[in-house]
Every structure is written in structure tokens, then in C-alpha cells.
Design an enzyme around this catalytic site. Structure first.
Site, PDB file in Angstrom:
ATOM      1  N   GLY A  17       0.783  -1.226   0.000  1.00  0.00           N
ATOM      2  CA  GLY A  17       0.000   0.000   0.000  1.00  0.00           C
ATOM      3  C   GLY A  17       0.814   1.276   0.000  1.00  0.00           C
ATOM      4  CB  ILE A  18       0.166   4.520   1.697  1.00  0.00           C
ATOM      5  CG1 ILE A  18      -1.149   4.880   0.990  1.00  0.00           C
ATOM      6  CG2 ILE A  18       0.962   5.796   2.007  1.00  0.00           C
ATOM      7  CD1 ILE A  18      -2.104   5.695   1.838  1.00  0.00           C
ATOM      8  CG  ASP A  58       3.246  -5.501  16.971  1.00  0.00           C
ATOM      9  OD1 ASP A  58       2.615  -4.439  16.818  1.00  0.00           O
ATOM     10  OD2 ASP A  58       2.743  -6.528  17.489  1.00  0.00           O
ATOM     11  CG  ASN A  81       2.134   3.864   5.941  1.00  0.00           C
ATOM     12  OD1 ASN A  81       1.242   4.494   5.388  1.00  0.00           O
ATOM     13  ND2 ASN A  81       2.265   2.546   5.767  1.00  0.00           N
ATOM     14  CE1 TYR A 152      -7.775   4.541   9.478  1.00  0.00           C
ATOM     15  CE2 TYR A 152      -9.375   6.110   8.626  1.00  0.00           C
ATOM     16  CZ  TYR A 152      -8.159   5.478   8.529  1.00  0.00           C
ATOM     17  OH  TYR A 152      -7.313   5.780   7.491  1.00  0.00           O
ATOM     18  CE  LYS A 156      -4.960   6.559  10.143  1.00  0.00           C
ATOM     19  NZ  LYS A 156      -3.528   6.330   9.826  1.00  0.00           N
ATOM     20  CB  ILE A 187      -5.098   6.182  -0.965  1.00  0.00           C
ATOM     21  CG1 ILE A 187      -4.988   7.669  -0.560  1.00  0.00           C
ATOM     22  CG2 ILE A 187      -3.919   5.752  -1.832  1.00  0.00           C
ATOM     23  CD1 ILE A 187      -4.984   8.648  -1.716  1.00  0.00           C
ATOM     24  CB  THR A 189      -4.111   0.671  -0.266  1.00  0.00           C
ATOM     25  OG1 THR A 189      -4.956   0.935   0.876  1.00  0.00           O
ATOM     26  CG2 THR A 189      -3.417   1.956  -0.693  1.00  0.00           C
TER      27      THR A 189
END
Length: 259
Positions: A17-18, A58, A81, A152, A156, A187, A189
Site C-alpha cells: 500500500g501507501i 510491531d 505509516n 479510526y 487519525k 487511496i 490500497t
């Protein structure tokens, strides 16, 4: 000239992904990249494909960060990330009324605790040189409310705020250690796969997810990586404590014309 020539760059959650896109772009720009991920097999495979080093990590575990500091004691760029939505194992309630406390805590443990520990590691790895760039991957969801993904969105949003705190702290110490947050929207992913599925209505779901986006499409990982390169480079030495949105115009306002 390569924009990250000889910079040591650590990227978490870089197996796919990103994170993978950022690691690959950093490598192309001349950086010495350390790919880290909890998925050791995929992380090692990605690092081999890019041509860089892999270290298992981790982000939830302080002991893992201590081990990383032992093997990579100095860094110029840190990209926090690694993250989860909470839907990786399938759809489950994540609204403010029905989300379980365990699910809430696990999302924050990965996203927020992981970023906190990553920033702490980065400060220790950069303060001897007195310079560096910390890039925290937040989300468009960290700027607005998301009723169906409360944990989430909360995690964030906290990353956005903590990035500013880290930026101010480093400036107070007299270090040229910058810290900024990046806020991608949709995005494309693998993190979207549980929500998109592989049924015949997949394309319709994709269109629905970006219906409110002025550019009417998903963003691509490389488009996030391009911003990360800029923030990591010496071109951005006066940029700290801010956020960069990559959202196809979603937060600009309404694209509708007056009737």
C-alpha cells in the site's frame, strides 16, 4: 540530483500500500530505506523487490521499538505509516453506539500508540544530528467525523494533533527536527478490500465511495508518496507542524454549481 541522497529513512507498515509506495519512491530518490512491518514474510519480500533493508516491527510493542533503536540508532526521516481501520477481519460495528471497547482500543493501539512510539524513536534517532523529518500518515478521516468508523477517525485526529505537539517540542529544543501529518482520503490500497469486496457490484461501490470527491476517483499510493518525498527532502526545511491533505478536493467544499 536525487532529493533524498544518503538519507536514512525508516518507513512503518511498508510491506504494501501507501507504505510500500513511499519506501519505493524514497529508494528511487537515493535514500537508504529501512522497510518495517509486522508481516515479516511480505515485508522481507517487499524490501527485496525495492532493493532495501527489512526490519520486523510491531508498532504496538515498545520492546520492538527498543530493538529497532539498537539496530538503526540514527535516522534522517521517519514515516509513521502503519495503521488499521478495524475492518481487516471483516465488517463489524464501529459506530459510537455499538463499537466494542476492545475494538476501539485495538485501533488506537496500532494507529495512535504506534505513532507515539514512532515519534519518540525518531526524536532519539535524530537529536544527535539535530535535524530530521517525521512524517505521520493520518487521514482525511482525522479532519472530519466518520460515524461508521469512530475509532479510526478518533485515532487519525489524534495523530494530527500529536504531530503538532512533536513539531513544537522539537523546535523548543533548538532542533531542526520537523514533524508534519499527511491526510489521504480514498487511496486505492488493500485496506479498502473488506469494504469493496469482489462481487459484481464492486465497481458500483467504488463509484459510490468517491461520488462526493470533486475529482471523482480514488487516489493512488504514488500520489501520497510524492508528498512524502517533498516533506522528507531539504526542500521543506521551513515546513513543520502542519498537515497536507490529499483528497481530490473533497474538503475544499461543494463542487456543485448554483441552481
Amino acid at each position: 540530483m536525487q532529493r533524498l541522497n544518503n538519507k536514512t529513512c525508516v518507513v512503518t507498515g511498508a510491506a504494501r500500500g501507501i507504505g510500500r509506495a513511499i519506501a519505493a519512491r524514497f529508494h528511487d530518490e537515493g535514500a537508504m530505506v529501512i522497510v518495517t512491518d509486522i508481516d515479516e514474510a511480505k515485508g522481507a519480500e517487499t524490501a527485496a523487490e525495492i532493493g532495501c533493508r527489512f526490519e520486523p516491527l510491531d508498532v504496538r510493542e515498545e520492546s520492538d521499538w527498543r530493538r529497532l533503536a539498537g539496530v538503526i540508532p540514527v535516522a534522517d526521516v521517519m514515516v509513521n505509516n502503519a495503521g488499521v481501520t478495524g475492518f481487516e477481519a471483516g465488517m463489524a460495528p464501529h459506530d459510537p453506539e455499538h463499537a466494542s471497547l476492545a475494538d476501539w482500543r485495538e485501533v488506537h493501539r496500532v494507529n495512535l500508540d504506534g505513532t507515539f512510539l514512532g515519534c519518540r524513536y525518531a526524536i532519539g534517532a535524530m537529536k544527535t544530528a539535530g535535524a530530521g523529518s517525521i512524517i505521520n500518515i493520518s487521514s482525511r478521516s482525522g479532519l472530519v467525523g466518520i460515524p461508521g468508523a469512530a475509532a479510526y477517525a478518533s485515532s487519525k485526529a489524534a495523530i494530527r494533533n500529536h504531530s503538532k505537539t512533536v513539531a513544537l517540542y522539537c523546535a523548543q529544543q533548538g532542533w531542526k527536527i520537523r514533524c508534519n501529518s499527511v491526510h489521504p482520503a480514498a487511496i486505492l490500497t488493500s485496506i479498502w478490500e473488506p469494504m469493496l469486496g469482489n462481487r459484481p457490484d464492486r465497481d458500483a461501490k467504488m463509484r459510490a465511495f468517491v461520488a462526493d470527491t470533486p475529482l471523482k476517483r480514488f487516489g493512488m499510493p504514488d500520489e501520497v508518496a510524492a508528498i512524502a518525498v517533498m516533506l522528507a527532502s531539504d526542500e521543506a526545511t521551513y515546513v513543520t507542524g502542519t498537515e497536507v491533505s490529499i483528497d481530490g478536493g473533497l474538503l475544499a467544499g461543494s463542487a456543485a454549481s448554483p441552481g
